[in-house]
Design an enzyme around this catalytic site. Structure first.
Site, PDB file in Angstrom:
ATOM      1  N   SER A 144      57.962  54.069  74.674  1.00  0.00           N
ATOM      2  CA  SER A 144      58.651  55.099  73.895  1.00  0.00           C
ATOM      3  C   SER A 144      57.809  56.370  73.788  1.00  0.00           C
ATOM      4  CB  SER A 144      59.019  54.539  72.518  1.00  0.00           C
ATOM      5  OG  SER A 144      59.894  55.425  71.886  1.00  0.00           O
ATOM      6  N   ASP A 164      65.954  57.379  73.544  1.00  0.00           N
ATOM      7  CA  ASP A 164      66.752  56.836  72.445  1.00  0.00           C
ATOM      8  C   ASP A 164      66.808  57.801  71.265  1.00  0.00           C
ATOM      9  OD1 ASP A 164      64.092  56.388  71.843  1.00  0.00           O
ATOM     10  OD2 ASP A 164      64.324  54.265  71.366  1.00  0.00           O
TER      11      ASP A 164
HETATM   12 MG    MG Z   1      62.005  55.987  72.119  1.00  0.00          MG
END
Ligand code: MG
Length: 446
Positions: free
Chosen positions: A95, A242
């Site tokens: 991430s 995301d």
């Molecule tokens: Mg992420």
């Protein structure tokens, strides 16, 4: 050192703690747990392919078939597992961690991240060692190059979205994908919606030309691109796409907390219902929910905790204030493609620029701080906080959260680092709450 193993997966510095051996063993453990075909995708980090190969080896040796999705957003893996009916998924990503890091996150057969209980079952297999089948049981590998297209079609088929209405507006959109996994999928989505795309950091080589988190201090180039090109909006993503952050048509990064607040206002206008967010999310969402007479429920920090609360409530919308929009009709996780589409649909229907939509939200000041000391005793520190605020309205489900009228402060030990996180929000300034908590933490701590 340099390896974190937890119920939500593994993360570490590649070459120090995170090695192909670890990824392979994790693959074996997960393959044994799911017992069926697994989709595997990765973000653009240069170490992704090595770890992907190792994890796939492990999965195959446990008897799982593998569907390789290539470099794609994390939410695309969730979406694929759910709508193609697979037994699980694995995402190679760290991430927003620095480029030296990578990790592996696991997806349940329902198409969401594993709960703590499920993660514990996989960890048990990881610790106990591999259970593999014979040569006849080894799985097969297939490739799918259309996962992003499937994801995009799923987003656009939402009842809340009218792609033709967005196309008619002919929006100009600047996209900063931090050269991450949203570079191609994000661009494809926007083109599909008839937008003229101004790419900023959309070469998917994973070398992260700016700070990976989509927070205002990292979005200067996106702000400039919006101004120079006269774009209607700028979208800033994190490396695995995301999380979504917005830049207004004035070329100003409005702060990642506004993404969810705006998405919630748009969705509740169509489909009123309860909303779930985490304990550190801005109370703007509560004010928006108040406009529609619905309730906001708060869950402990952790994407799957919010999702499980949303499923329990049958919430039409929810997520995290860090730019994580969850629309369960489409996807059981934070999804920047969902976020971008909802914001464009909102702009198309509102017939007002983004800065005006933002200005109509209540204004709060949020501050985030971390408390980090050598040899920090986090338990003792948290106990000082609990006893100091003992007489107040406390939520103890995830650290300590104190609410005072329209202000709040949330203090929690980090799950992944040896420090304590403090987030506060108030109408005028949150400084006083941060200073108060920092003072308590300092007491008796060398
Ligand atoms: Mg992420």
């Amino acid at each position: 050192m340099g390896l974190l193993i937890s119920v939500s997966g593994i993360r570490g510095v590649v070459g120090e703690g995170l090695t192909p051996e670890v990824a392979c063993r994790f693959g074996v453990a997960f393959g044994g747990w799911t017992g069926g075909p697994v989709a595997v995708g990765r973000d653009t980090r240069p170490t992704g392919e090595m770890l992907e190969m190792a994890a796939i080896s492990g999965l195959l040796s446990a008897g799982s078939d593998v569907v390789r999705l290539g470099v794609i957003p994390t939410p695309t893996v969730l979406c694929f597992v759910r709508w193609e009916g697979l037994s699980g998924g694995a995402v190679i990503t760290a991430s927003h961690n620095p480029i030296s890091w990578n990790g592996l996150k696991l997806v349940s057969p329902e198409g969401r991240f594993l709960t703590a209980g499920e993660g514990e079952e996989v960890l048990k297999r990881y610790r106990e060692g591999p259970s593999r089948g014979s040569w006849e049981d080894v799985g097969q590998v297939a490739q799918r190059r259309d996962a992003a297209d499937l994801h995009i079609e799923k987003v656009l088929s939402s009842e809340l979205v009218d792609p033709e209405a967005i196309k008619e507006r002919g929006f100009k959109v600047a996209l900063d994908a931090v050269d991450g996994a949203g570079s191609e999928a994000g661009r494809k989505l926007l083109e599909r919606l008839g937008c003229e795309v101004v790419p900023v950091h959309c070469r998917p080589d994973g070398r992260f030309p700016r700070g990976p988190e989509p927070v205002p201090e990292n979005l200067g180039e996106l702000e400039r691109a919006v101004r120079e090109h006269g774009a209607d909006v700028g979208f800033g993503l994190d490396p695995d796409a995301d999380r979504l952050s917005l830049v207004s048509e004035e070329g100003r990064a409005v702060g990642e907390e506004y993404t969810l607040a705006l998405a919630v206002r748009f969705v509740l206008g169509k489909e009123p219902g309860p909303v779930a967010v985490n304990l550190s999310t801005s109370r703007m969402v509560e004010d928006v929910a108040g406009e529609f007479g619905v309730q906001v429920y708060r869950a402990p920090v952790g994407e799957v905790n919010v999702l499980m609360e949303m499923l329990r409530l049958r919430a039409p919308i929810g997520g995290e204030g860090n730019g994580g929009v969850i629309l369960p009709e489409v996807n059981y996780g934070r999804d920047s493609l969902v976020g971008m589409t909802l914001i464009l649909q909102y702009l198309a229907e509102a017939d007002e620029p983004l800065s005006r939509l933002v200005a109509r939200l209540p204004r709060y000041v949020m501050r985030k701080a971390t408390y980090r000391r050598p040899g920090l005793d986090r338990e003792a520190a948290m106990e000082r906080v609990r006893s100091h605020f003992g007489g107040e309205d406390l939520d103890l489900r995830d650290g300590v959260r104190i609410v005072r009228d329209r202000a709040w402060v949330h203090i929690r030990p980090s799950n992944t680092e040896p420090l304590i996180r403090v987030v506060a929000e108030a109408e005028v300034t949150a400084d006083r709450l941060i200073d108060e908590v920092m003072g308590i933490l300092e007491e008796d701590d060398g």
